[in-house]
Each structure stands twice: as structure tokens, then as C-alpha cells.
Design a protein around this motif. Structure first.
Motif, PDB file in Angstrom:
ATOM      1  N   LEU A 192      78.153  -8.520 -87.815  1.00 15.58           N
ATOM      2  CA  LEU A 192      77.158  -9.564 -87.573  1.00 15.58           C
ATOM      3  C   LEU A 192      77.778 -10.955 -87.616  1.00 15.58           C
ATOM      4  O   LEU A 192      77.427 -11.818 -86.810  1.00 15.58           O
ATOM      5  N   SER A 193      78.704 -11.182 -88.518  1.00 11.90           N
ATOM      6  CA  SER A 193      79.364 -12.485 -88.605  1.00 11.90           C
ATOM      7  C   SER A 193      80.099 -12.810 -87.305  1.00 11.90           C
ATOM      8  O   SER A 193      80.097 -13.954 -86.851  1.00 11.90           O
ATOM      9  N   ASN A 194      80.710 -11.798 -86.705  1.00 13.20           N
ATOM     10  CA  ASN A 194      81.433 -12.004 -85.445  1.00 13.20           C
ATOM     11  C   ASN A 194      80.494 -12.264 -84.274  1.00 13.20           C
ATOM     12  O   ASN A 194      80.929 -12.752 -83.232  1.00 13.20           O
ATOM     13  N   LEU A 195      79.225 -11.918 -84.419  1.00 12.76           N
ATOM     14  CA  LEU A 195      78.262 -12.116 -83.338  1.00 12.76           C
ATOM     15  C   LEU A 195      77.548 -13.468 -83.395  1.00 12.76           C
ATOM     16  O   LEU A 195      76.815 -13.810 -82.463  1.00 12.76           O
ATOM     17  N   ILE A 196      77.739 -14.237 -84.448  1.00 10.21           N
ATOM     18  CA  ILE A 196      77.072 -15.542 -84.541  1.00 10.21           C
ATOM     19  C   ILE A 196      77.543 -16.413 -83.377  1.00 10.21           C
ATOM     20  O   ILE A 196      78.736 -16.555 -83.130  1.00 10.21           O
ATOM     21  N   GLY A 197      76.554 -16.946 -82.657  1.00 11.63           N
ATOM     22  CA  GLY A 197      76.840 -17.775 -81.492  1.00 11.63           C
ATOM     23  C   GLY A 197      76.982 -16.991 -80.201  1.00 11.63           C
ATOM     24  O   GLY A 197      77.223 -17.569 -79.145  1.00 11.63           O
ATOM     25  N   LYS A 198      76.843 -15.662 -80.278  1.00 13.31           N
ATOM     26  CA  LYS A 198      76.986 -14.811 -79.091  1.00 13.31           C
ATOM     27  C   LYS A 198      75.659 -14.124 -78.766  1.00 13.31           C
ATOM     28  O   LYS A 198      74.794 -13.988 -79.628  1.00 13.31           O
ATOM     29  N   PRO A 199      75.503 -13.646 -77.535  1.00 13.22           N
ATOM     30  CA  PRO A 199      74.273 -12.963 -77.136  1.00 13.22           C
ATOM     31  C   PRO A 199      74.129 -11.597 -77.821  1.00 13.22           C
ATOM     32  O   PRO A 199      75.098 -10.845 -77.932  1.00 13.22           O
ATOM     33  N   ILE A 200      72.910 -11.308 -78.272  1.00  7.95           N
ATOM     34  CA  ILE A 200      72.613 -10.017 -78.911  1.00  7.95           C
ATOM     35  C   ILE A 200      71.297  -9.462 -78.373  1.00  7.95           C
ATOM     36  O   ILE A 200      70.496 -10.182 -77.805  1.00  7.95           O
TER      37      ILE A 200
END
Length: 82
Positions: free
Chosen positions: A7-15
Motif C-alpha cells: 500500500l505504501s508503494n501505491l500512494i500517489g498511483k492509480p488503484i
């Protein structure tokens, strides 16, 4: 869930978010993950921010093109604690 490297790696990315009860959440569009907290997640899409409590989140996945091999994480279930 706040210490999840996925989840930390997905901050700022589309989910994509899948909710326990689609009637309550409605159709959830692809959102940009803005925040992960002990209470849930905050996503932004279309100029609006949306809060999803862990009790309603079933699954969070990276939107196509943002994760290798279609990574997927079961974020929370209503019967478990965050």
C-alpha cells in the motif's frame, strides 16, 4: 494495514477498490491513493476525495500498468480488525 509496503508503494498511483457492499460504495472508479491510515484509505478521483473504512474494503489492487504481474492484496474483511 498502515505498515503494508504494498500500500505504501501505491500512494500517489492509480488503484481499484472493491467494497464489501457495492450498494453503499456504488461503482468505485479508478482512484489515486492519497493516504493509508489505521481507519482506512483515502482515494482521489474526479477532483473529489473519498474515504473507505477498512470495515468496507475487501480488496485493493493496482490499476493496470502500475503493478508487476497484477499484484493484488486483500486489504480487510468486515469480520477482522484493521
Amino acid at each position: 494495514m498502515t505498515d503494508s509496503s504494498f500500500l505504501s508503494n501505491l500512494i500517489g498511483k492509480p488503484i481499484r477498490v472493491v467494497c464489501k457492499d457495492p450498494v453503499d460504495c456504488g461503482t468505485v472508479p479508478v482512484l489515486t491513493l492519497r493516504e493509508v491510515s489505521p481507519l482506512g484509505i483515502v482515494g482521489e478521483g474526479g477532483g473529489d476525495q473519498h474515504f473507505f473504512p477498512w470495515t468496507e474494503v475487501v480488496e485493493i489492487s493496482a490499476s493496470p500498468g502500475t503493478a508487476e504481474g497484477g499484484e493484488l492484496v486483500s486489504a480487510a474483511f468486515a469480520d477482522s480488525e484493521p
